[in-house]
Every structure is written in structure tokens, then in C-alpha cells.
Design an enzyme around this catalytic site. Structure first.
Site, PDB file in Angstrom:
ATOM      1  N   PRO A   9      85.656  -5.280  14.007  1.00 29.96           N
ATOM      2  CA  PRO A   9      85.172  -5.232  15.382  1.00 29.96           C
ATOM      3  C   PRO A   9      86.269  -5.085  16.432  1.00 29.96           C
ATOM      4  CG  PRO A   9      84.923  -7.435  14.453  1.00 29.96           C
ATOM      5  CD  PRO A   9      85.279  -6.520  13.323  1.00 29.96           C
ATOM      6  N   ASN A  10      85.954  -4.287  17.428  1.00 31.86           N
ATOM      7  CA  ASN A  10      86.784  -4.061  18.622  1.00 31.86           C
ATOM      8  C   ASN A  10      88.009  -3.187  18.373  1.00 31.86           C
ATOM      9  OD1 ASN A  10      85.148  -5.680  20.421  1.00 31.86           O
ATOM     10  ND2 ASN A  10      85.900  -7.448  19.297  1.00 31.86           N
ATOM     11  N   ARG A  17      92.497  -1.463  24.767  1.00 35.29           N
ATOM     12  CA  ARG A  17      92.236  -2.903  24.610  1.00 35.29           C
ATOM     13  C   ARG A  17      93.549  -3.694  24.637  1.00 35.29           C
ATOM     14  NH1 ARG A  17      90.885  -5.806  18.848  1.00 35.29           N
ATOM     15  NH2 ARG A  17      90.451  -7.865  19.707  1.00 35.29           N
ATOM     16  N   TYR A  22      98.124  -5.057  21.559  1.00 38.07           N
ATOM     17  CA  TYR A  22      97.742  -4.150  20.464  1.00 38.07           C
ATOM     18  C   TYR A  22      98.323  -2.739  20.580  1.00 38.07           C
ATOM     19  CZ  TYR A  22      94.411  -7.915  19.592  1.00 38.07           C
ATOM     20  OH  TYR A  22      93.841  -9.139  19.329  1.00 38.07           O
ATOM     21  N   ASN A  74      91.843  -4.348   8.188  1.00 34.93           N
ATOM     22  CA  ASN A  74      92.028  -5.161   9.391  1.00 34.93           C
ATOM     23  C   ASN A  74      90.649  -5.657   9.806  1.00 34.93           C
ATOM     24  OD1 ASN A  74      92.440  -6.367  11.837  1.00 34.93           O
ATOM     25  ND2 ASN A  74      93.769  -4.756  12.657  1.00 34.93           N
ATOM     26  N   ALA A  77      88.410  -9.964  14.414  1.00 27.62           N
ATOM     27  CA  ALA A  77      88.070 -11.382  14.584  1.00 27.62           C
ATOM     28  C   ALA A  77      87.338 -11.969  13.380  1.00 27.62           C
ATOM     29  CB  ALA A  77      87.230 -11.555  15.849  1.00 27.62           C
ATOM     30  N   HIS A  80      88.901 -14.563  10.875  1.00 27.85           N
ATOM     31  CA  HIS A  80      88.974 -16.002  11.076  1.00 27.85           C
ATOM     32  C   HIS A  80      87.628 -16.697  10.841  1.00 27.85           C
ATOM     33  CE1 HIS A  80      92.546 -14.400  12.916  1.00 27.85           C
ATOM     34  NE2 HIS A  80      91.830 -13.792  13.853  1.00 27.85           N
ATOM     35  N   ASP A  87      83.981 -13.020   0.540  1.00 25.79           N
ATOM     36  CA  ASP A  87      83.275 -12.948  -0.744  1.00 25.79           C
ATOM     37  C   ASP A  87      83.146 -11.502  -1.221  1.00 25.79           C
ATOM     38  OD1 ASP A  87      83.040 -15.684  -0.736  1.00 25.79           O
ATOM     39  OD2 ASP A  87      80.900 -15.730  -0.260  1.00 25.79           O
ATOM     40  N   GLU A  98      95.724  -6.940   3.713  1.00 28.50           N
ATOM     41  CA  GLU A  98      95.201  -7.338   5.025  1.00 28.50           C
ATOM     42  C   GLU A  98      96.237  -6.965   6.088  1.00 28.50           C
ATOM     43  OE1 GLU A  98      94.442 -11.549   5.234  1.00 28.50           O
ATOM     44  OE2 GLU A  98      94.220 -11.491   7.407  1.00 28.50           O
ATOM     45  N   HIS A 100      97.183  -6.861  10.358  1.00 24.96           N
ATOM     46  CA  HIS A 100      96.920  -7.179  11.769  1.00 24.96           C
ATOM     47  C   HIS A 100      98.031  -6.588  12.615  1.00 24.96           C
ATOM     48  CE1 HIS A 100      93.767  -9.913  10.594  1.00 24.96           C
ATOM     49  NE2 HIS A 100      94.591 -10.358   9.664  1.00 24.96           N
ATOM     50  N   LEU A 101      97.643  -5.993  13.710  1.00 22.09           N
ATOM     51  CA  LEU A 101      98.655  -5.441  14.619  1.00 22.09           C
ATOM     52  C   LEU A 101      99.519  -6.556  15.198  1.00 22.09           C
ATOM     53  CD1 LEU A 101      95.823  -3.372  15.922  1.00 22.09           C
ATOM     54  CD2 LEU A 101      97.977  -2.186  15.546  1.00 22.09           C
ATOM     55  N   SER A 102      98.867  -7.631  15.601  1.00 25.06           N
ATOM     56  CA  SER A 102      99.592  -8.753  16.206  1.00 25.06           C
ATOM     57  C   SER A 102      99.975  -9.765  15.125  1.00 25.06           C
ATOM     58  CB  SER A 102      98.705  -9.432  17.260  1.00 25.06           C
ATOM     59  OG  SER A 102      97.549  -9.988  16.644  1.00 25.06           O
ATOM     60  N   ARG A 107      99.869 -16.772  17.431  1.00 24.49           N
ATOM     61  CA  ARG A 107      98.893 -16.716  18.533  1.00 24.49           C
ATOM     62  C   ARG A 107      98.073 -18.009  18.601  1.00 24.49           C
ATOM     63  NH1 ARG A 107      95.811 -11.184  18.685  1.00 24.49           N
ATOM     64  NH2 ARG A 107      95.338 -12.023  20.757  1.00 24.49           N
ATOM     65  N   ARG A 111      93.336 -18.240  15.557  1.00 17.55           N
ATOM     66  CA  ARG A 111      93.682 -16.981  14.871  1.00 17.55           C
ATOM     67  C   ARG A 111      94.628 -17.196  13.701  1.00 17.55           C
ATOM     68  NH1 ARG A 111      91.880 -12.895  18.424  1.00 17.55           N
ATOM     69  NH2 ARG A 111      92.015 -13.608  20.562  1.00 17.55           N
TER      70      ARG A 111
HETATM   71  C1  DQA Z   1      93.681  -8.498  15.023  1.00 14.49           C
HETATM   72  C2  DQA Z   1      93.890  -9.998  15.286  1.00 14.49           C
HETATM   73  C3  DQA Z   1      92.542 -10.722  15.447  1.00 14.49           C
HETATM   74  O1  DQA Z   1      92.769 -12.088  15.738  1.00 14.49           O
HETATM   75  C4  DQA Z   1      91.759 -10.113  16.597  1.00 14.49           C
HETATM   76  O2  DQA Z   1      90.499 -10.726  16.693  1.00 14.49           O
HETATM   77  C5  DQA Z   1      91.624  -8.644  16.467  1.00 14.49           C
HETATM   78  C6  DQA Z   1      92.810  -7.866  16.089  1.00 14.49           C
HETATM   79  C7  DQA Z   1      95.014  -7.734  14.987  1.00 14.49           C
HETATM   80  O3  DQA Z   1      95.013  -6.610  14.486  1.00 14.49           O
HETATM   81  O4  DQA Z   1      96.032  -8.230  15.475  1.00 14.49           O
HETATM   82  O5  DQA Z   1      90.575  -8.060  16.737  1.00 14.49           O
HETATM   83  O6  DQA Z   1      93.056  -8.347  13.752  1.00 14.49           O
END
Ligand code: DQA
Length: 150
Positions: A9-10, A17, A22, A74, A77, A80, A87, A98, A100-102, A107, A111
């Protein structure tokens, strides 16, 4: 070999964003470059993004029938919160990196916990879009080691 890149998501909002966290690259730009890098390695890349947990789960299940060698994931959210995605990854037992950009560990406290990490082959975070390329390198190396010698 085929690799599936899943974004949750997002992540469709990348580019606009919270660019301070990011970056300014869009998901399409990141996936385009990744596809080109994968092709140089003789790999096919498929990319799928969804804002819906169930769609991500269905795509993970489909990957196990689709000759996919491994996943780059990725989960946004859902990282978490989603026992169901955890599963699904455990259920298909495909090597999964896995991403994550950040740096989620630096953080907010909510997270810092990933439900996905314990069922993943490894985790890369904190390197922005480069993380997807690092994940690709790691996954290809992992998958090649797992292939029986011919
Ligand atoms: C994220 C980190 C997550 O905590 C956040 O909800 C995201 C982006 C990252 O790529 O850093 O949507 O997965």
C-alpha cells in the site's frame, strides 16, 4: 528464472509521497530500471503493486504455481501488521527478500517490528530505491546457489 517484485500500500505514490523519506523516483521508474538490470542477468521480472492485502496474498499464492524463483517484497505498512501476508510467504516457501526504502529500525517504534522478516530470506532497508537493486543481486545469488548443479 522469473522474479516477482511485490509492492504494498501507498507505494504507488512514490515520487510525490513524503519525498524526504522515500525519494523522488516513481515506482514505475524504479521497476523499469530493475527490469533492465534483471534482463542483463538473464532474469525475467514481474512487478505487481496493490493497496489491498488480499490481492497481495493472491499474487503470492499465484507465484508458487507460476514458476517464480523468488520474491522481492516491500509490504509497506502491512509489514508491521499483517499476519496474513506473513502466513502467505511462509506458506509458499519461496525465497523472499524484504525491502524498505527507509530504515524502519531508525523510525517510529511501530515501524521497527516486521512480521515479514522472520519468514524472509533477508531484509534490506535504508538505502532508498537502491535497496531493490541490492535485493535483486542478493536474490539471484541465493536462487543460483539453490539450483541443482547440471
Ligand atoms: C516502507 C516503510 C513502512 O513503514 C511504510 O509504511 C511504507 C514504506 C518503506 O519502504 O520504507 O509504506 O515499507
Amino acid at each position: 528464472m522469473k522474479i516477482l517484485v511485490l509492492n504494498g500500500p501507498n507505494l504507488n505514490l512514490l515520487g510525490t509521497r513524503e519525498p524526504g523519506i522515500y525519494g523522488r523516483e516513481t515506482l514505475a521508474q524504479i521497476m523499469q530500471r530493475l527490469t533492465e538490470i534483471a534482463a542483463l542477468q538473464g532474469m525475467t521480472l514481474e512487478a505487481f503493486q496493490s493497496n489491498h492485502e488480499g490481492e497481495l496474498i493472491d499474487r503470492i499464492h499465484q507465484a508458487s504455481h507460476d514458476n517464480v524463483a523468488g520474491l522481492i517484497f516491500n509490504p509497506g505498512a502491512y509489514t508491521h501488521t499483517s499476519v496474513a501476508l506473513r502466513d502467505a510467504i511462509a506458506g509458499v516457501a519461496l525465497p523472499t527478500v524484504e525491502v524498505h526504502l527507509s530504515n524502519i529500525h531508525a523510525r517510529e517504534e511501530f515501524r521497527q517490528k516486521s512480521l515479514i522478516a522472520p519468514v524472509s530470506t533477508g531484509q534490506i532497508c535504508g538505502f532508498g530505491a537502491l535497496g531493490y537493486e541490492l535485493a535483486l543481486t542478493a536474490l539471484i545469488s541465493h536462487c543460483r546457489k539453490e539450483q541443482p548443479a547440471t
